[in-house]
Enzyme design. Structure first.
Site, PDB file in Angstrom:
ATOM      1  N   CYS A  44      23.162   2.588  20.649  1.00 37.79           N
ATOM      2  CA  CYS A  44      24.615   2.537  20.462  1.00 37.79           C
ATOM      3  C   CYS A  44      25.002   2.344  18.992  1.00 37.79           C
ATOM      4  CB  CYS A  44      25.231   1.436  21.324  1.00 37.79           C
ATOM      5  SG  CYS A  44      24.927  -0.231  20.717  1.00 37.79           S
ATOM      6  N   PRO A 100       0.827  -1.206   0.000  1.00 36.10           N
ATOM      7  CA  PRO A 100       0.000   0.000   0.000  1.00 36.10           C
ATOM      8  C   PRO A 100       0.864   1.260   0.000  1.00 36.10           C
ATOM      9  CG  PRO A 100       0.027  -1.016   2.195  1.00 36.10           C
ATOM     10  CD  PRO A 100       0.746  -1.958   1.275  1.00 36.10           C
ATOM     11  N   ASP A 101       0.338   2.355  -0.569  1.00 38.37           N
ATOM     12  CA  ASP A 101       1.061   3.621  -0.428  1.00 38.37           C
ATOM     13  C   ASP A 101       0.660   4.238   0.920  1.00 38.37           C
ATOM     14  OD1 ASP A 101      -1.396   4.838  -0.854  1.00 38.37           O
ATOM     15  OD2 ASP A 101      -0.895   5.646  -2.817  1.00 38.37           O
ATOM     16  N   PHE A 102       1.022   5.491   1.160  1.00 39.07           N
ATOM     17  CA  PHE A 102       0.753   6.080   2.462  1.00 39.07           C
ATOM     18  C   PHE A 102      -0.542   6.887   2.483  1.00 39.07           C
ATOM     19  CE2 PHE A 102       5.218   5.272   2.175  1.00 39.07           C
ATOM     20  CZ  PHE A 102       5.503   4.685   3.395  1.00 39.07           C
ATOM     21  N   ARG A 103      -0.739   7.731   1.437  1.00 40.70           N
ATOM     22  CA  ARG A 103      -1.780   8.740   1.524  1.00 40.70           C
ATOM     23  C   ARG A 103      -2.983   8.549   0.619  1.00 40.70           C
ATOM     24  NH1 ARG A 103       3.166  10.668   2.334  1.00 40.70           N
ATOM     25  NH2 ARG A 103       3.522  11.659   4.357  1.00 40.70           N
ATOM     26  N   SER A 123       3.298  11.658  -3.795  1.00 45.84           N
ATOM     27  CA  SER A 123       2.443  12.819  -3.542  1.00 45.84           C
ATOM     28  C   SER A 123       3.279  14.089  -3.422  1.00 45.84           C
ATOM     29  CB  SER A 123       1.644  12.597  -2.254  1.00 45.84           C
ATOM     30  OG  SER A 123       2.528  12.425  -1.160  1.00 45.84           O
ATOM     31  N   HIS A 158      15.087   7.566   1.848  1.00 46.05           N
ATOM     32  CA  HIS A 158      14.484   7.273   3.149  1.00 46.05           C
ATOM     33  C   HIS A 158      14.999   5.949   3.708  1.00 46.05           C
ATOM     34  CE1 HIS A 158      10.923  10.208   2.205  1.00 46.05           C
ATOM     35  NE2 HIS A 158      12.056  10.835   2.440  1.00 46.05           N
ATOM     36  N   CYS A 173       1.015   4.076 -13.135  1.00 47.22           N
ATOM     37  CA  CYS A 173       2.351   4.182 -13.730  1.00 47.22           C
ATOM     38  C   CYS A 173       2.684   3.021 -14.673  1.00 47.22           C
ATOM     39  CB  CYS A 173       3.413   4.373 -12.663  1.00 47.22           C
ATOM     40  SG  CYS A 173       3.420   3.147 -11.358  1.00 47.22           S
ATOM     41  N   CYS A 186      19.148  -4.708  21.057  1.00 47.04           N
ATOM     42  CA  CYS A 186      20.589  -4.762  20.848  1.00 47.04           C
ATOM     43  C   CYS A 186      21.233  -5.883  21.666  1.00 47.04           C
ATOM     44  CB  CYS A 186      21.198  -3.429  21.245  1.00 47.04           C
ATOM     45  SG  CYS A 186      22.950  -3.333  20.896  1.00 47.04           S
ATOM     46  N   GLN A 203      12.039   7.216  -2.541  1.00 45.46           N
ATOM     47  CA  GLN A 203      11.613   7.339  -1.141  1.00 45.46           C
ATOM     48  C   GLN A 203      11.219   5.976  -0.612  1.00 45.46           C
ATOM     49  OE1 GLN A 203       8.848  11.100  -0.768  1.00 45.46           O
ATOM     50  NE2 GLN A 203       8.693  10.312  -2.839  1.00 45.46           N
ATOM     51  N   ASN A 204      11.187   4.994  -1.501  1.00 42.52           N
ATOM     52  CA  ASN A 204      10.672   3.688  -1.098  1.00 42.52           C
ATOM     53  C   ASN A 204      11.705   2.886  -0.320  1.00 42.52           C
ATOM     54  OD1 ASN A 204       8.441   4.535  -2.420  1.00 42.52           O
ATOM     55  ND2 ASN A 204       8.731   3.259  -4.237  1.00 42.52           N
ATOM     56  N   ILE A 205      11.190   2.124   0.627  1.00 39.14           N
ATOM     57  CA  ILE A 205      12.055   1.355   1.524  1.00 39.14           C
ATOM     58  C   ILE A 205      11.939  -0.127   1.219  1.00 39.14           C
ATOM     59  CG2 ILE A 205      12.000   3.070   3.362  1.00 39.14           C
ATOM     60  CD1 ILE A 205       9.674   1.651   4.619  1.00 39.14           C
ATOM     61  N   ASP A 206      11.284  -0.450   0.108  1.00 37.33           N
ATOM     62  CA  ASP A 206      10.993  -1.861  -0.194  1.00 37.33           C
ATOM     63  C   ASP A 206      12.107  -2.577  -0.965  1.00 37.33           C
ATOM     64  OD1 ASP A 206      10.646  -0.938  -2.885  1.00 37.33           O
ATOM     65  OD2 ASP A 206       8.519  -0.579  -2.533  1.00 37.33           O
TER      66      ASP A 206
HETATM   67  P1  OAD Z   1       2.124   8.812  -0.873  1.00 37.14           P
HETATM   68  O1  OAD Z   1       1.214   7.742  -0.402  1.00 37.14           O
HETATM   69  O2  OAD Z   1       2.132  10.092  -0.128  1.00 37.14           O
HETATM   70  O3  OAD Z   1       1.802   9.155  -2.396  1.00 37.14           O
HETATM   71  C1  OAD Z   1       1.664   8.152  -3.364  1.00 37.14           C
HETATM   72  C2  OAD Z   1       1.220   8.788  -4.678  1.00 37.14           C
HETATM   73  O4  OAD Z   1       1.232   7.777  -5.684  1.00 37.14           O
HETATM   74  C3  OAD Z   1      -0.193   9.360  -4.634  1.00 37.14           C
HETATM   75  O5  OAD Z   1      -0.225  10.608  -5.306  1.00 37.14           O
HETATM   76  C4  OAD Z   1      -1.027   8.304  -5.392  1.00 37.14           C
HETATM   77  O6  OAD Z   1      -2.130   8.854  -6.076  1.00 37.14           O
HETATM   78  C5  OAD Z   1      -0.008   7.784  -6.372  1.00 37.14           C
HETATM   79  N1  OAD Z   1      -0.229   6.400  -6.831  1.00 37.14           N
HETATM   80  C6  OAD Z   1      -0.664   5.331  -6.139  1.00 37.14           C
HETATM   81  N2  OAD Z   1      -0.679   4.227  -6.898  1.00 37.14           N
HETATM   82  C7  OAD Z   1      -0.237   4.604  -8.128  1.00 37.14           C
HETATM   83  C8  OAD Z   1      -0.023   3.929  -9.364  1.00 37.14           C
HETATM   84  N3  OAD Z   1      -0.252   2.617  -9.521  1.00 37.14           N
HETATM   85  N4  OAD Z   1       0.441   4.652 -10.406  1.00 37.14           N
HETATM   86  C9  OAD Z   1       0.683   5.984 -10.291  1.00 37.14           C
HETATM   87  N5  OAD Z   1       0.491   6.668  -9.157  1.00 37.14           N
HETATM   88  C10 OAD Z   1       0.047   5.999  -8.081  1.00 37.14           C
HETATM   89  O7  OAD Z   1       3.585   8.160  -0.928  1.00 37.14           O
HETATM   90  P2  OAD Z   1       4.986   8.901  -1.032  1.00 37.14           P
HETATM   91  O8  OAD Z   1       4.892  10.146  -1.830  1.00 37.14           O
HETATM   92  O9  OAD Z   1       5.993   7.885  -1.427  1.00 37.14           O
HETATM   93  O10 OAD Z   1       8.225   8.460   4.487  1.00 37.14           O
HETATM   94  O11 OAD Z   1       5.223   9.276   0.489  1.00 37.14           O
HETATM   95  C11 OAD Z   1       6.387   9.969   0.852  1.00 37.14           C
HETATM   96  C12 OAD Z   1       6.870   9.557   2.214  1.00 37.14           C
HETATM   97  O12 OAD Z   1       5.830   9.698   3.183  1.00 37.14           O
HETATM   98  C13 OAD Z   1       7.260   8.102   2.342  1.00 37.14           C
HETATM   99  O13 OAD Z   1       8.569   7.842   1.896  1.00 37.14           O
HETATM  100  C14 OAD Z   1       7.126   7.841   3.811  1.00 37.14           C
HETATM  101  C15 OAD Z   1       5.847   8.570   4.083  1.00 37.14           C
HETATM  102  O14 OAD Z   1       5.674   9.016   5.369  1.00 37.14           O
HETATM  103  C16 OAD Z   1       8.756   7.880   5.554  1.00 37.14           C
HETATM  104  O15 OAD Z   1       8.302   6.883   6.046  1.00 37.14           O
HETATM  105  C17 OAD Z   1       9.943   8.584   6.094  1.00 37.14           C
END
Ligand code: OAD
Length: 277
Positions: A142, A38-41, A211, A131, A254, A167, A111-114
């Site tokens: 430590c 899943p994405d975040f937002r 985003s 990230h 994408c 640790c 930004q992906n950690i995967d």
């Molecule tokens: P977000 O979840 O904020 O944004 C993901 C974006 O990708 C959104 O605009 C979605 O509409 C879009 N999206 C989702 N699926 C898609 C697809 N199949 N094709 C094209 N677009 C798609 O994720 P990030 O921008 O990566 O940080 O979030 C940034 C950072 O916030 C992450 O690295 C994480 C989070 O908190 C940390 O954990 C430090």
């Protein structure tokens, strides 16, 4: 202007012209949603919308270093679900590898950690994991590294036994955390070369699946010089895309947009072969 048209055809033409030698990418969680992460937002499906069960004061707390220090359980509950290993790189990841095989990839900022970029075969020196990643881990007190295999075992067992890794250095017992950058932590030292690469060593910037809300990463897109075309491949319009003459906005999933682009480039077969590997 570098592009004849601000669409998929225009980008493909620019790449094929030979004038576009260095492509930089900025990636976010949207690149991996097709892999099942899943994405975040995204409303409804994003991680932050589905954290109620973790009893957090607010969703981002799960990735905050001060919160983690007091209560690492929510993070490890998620880590169990997000842990790399069960996920396969997407078509978009295969495209990144293809760019590198065509010697067109300057840098993939993610930004992906995967770790799916590495798993797709993109060379390590072409990736900046801004990230961090789940690939290594250490004690937050430590800084002593913690064993990879042991970490994997503990994360996978966490849903049953709720035992957080600690640790093993004599007398420390500090909490162990994957080397992913939490809110409140500095970005890795490699990130400091990013502005120079974007400002002076990039002929085309492609931003995919983010985003553009988390800084300093998001600000890189603003550092791209006016003469350098920028393309956005994302479900929604984000950042300041559309404000420049040479911006190309390609809204959609994408993998679908990338497939279209590769068709224009005459790379479709190569892409599919890499993806199926
Ligand atoms: P977000 O979840 O904020 O944004 C993901 C974006 O990708 C959104 O605009 C979605 O509409 C879009 N999206 C989702 N699926 C898609 C697809 N199949 N094709 C094209 N677009 C798609 O994720 P990030 O921008 O990566 O940080 O979030 C940034 C950072 O916030 C992450 O690295 C994480 C989070 O908190 C940390 O954990 C430090």
């Amino acid at each position: 202007s570098a592009l004849e048209t601000t669409d998929v055809k225009g980008i493909a033409k620019y790449i094929k012209s030979g004038k576009c030698k260095k492509i930089s990418l900025m990636l976010g969680a949207g690149v991996s949603t097709a892999a099942g992460i899943p994405d975040f937002r995204s409303p409804g499906t994003g991680l932050y919308a589905n954290l109620a069960r973790l009893n957090l004061p607010y969703p981002e707390a799960v990735f905050e270093i001060n919160f983690f220090r007091n209560n690492p359980v929510p993070f490890y509950t998620l880590a169990h679900e997000l842990y790399p290993g069960k996920f396969r790189p997407t078509l978009t990841h295969a495209f990144i590898r293809l760019l590198s095989e065509h010697s067109l990839l300057r840098m993939c900022f993610t930004q992906n950690i995967d770790t799916l970029e590495r798993r797709a075969g993109v060379p390590a020196d072409k990736i900046i994991e801004a990230h961090g990643s789940f690939a290594t881990q250490r004690c937050i007190k430590c800084r002593t590294p913690f064993d990879d295999a042991k970490m994997k075992e503990m994360v996978l067992k966490f849903s049953e036994d709720k035992v957080v890794p600690r640790c093993e250095k004599k007398g420390c017992r500090g909490l162990v955390k994957p080397d992913i950058v939490f809110f409140g932590e500095a970005l890795p030292p490699e990130f400091s070369q990013s502005p120079k690469i974007i400002q002076r060593e990039t002929d085309l910037l492609i931003v995919i699946g983010t985003s553009l809300t988390v800084h300093p990463f998001a600000s890189l897109a603003l550092l791209c010089p006016d003469e350098c075309p920028r393309a956005l491949i994302n479900i929604d319009l984000v950042g300041d895309f559309g404000s420049r003459d040479d911006d190309v906005v390609l809204l959609g999933k994408c993998d679908e947009v990338i497939e279209e682009l590769c068709e224009e480039l005459g790379w479709k077969e190569e892409l599919m072969k890499l993806w199926e590997e």
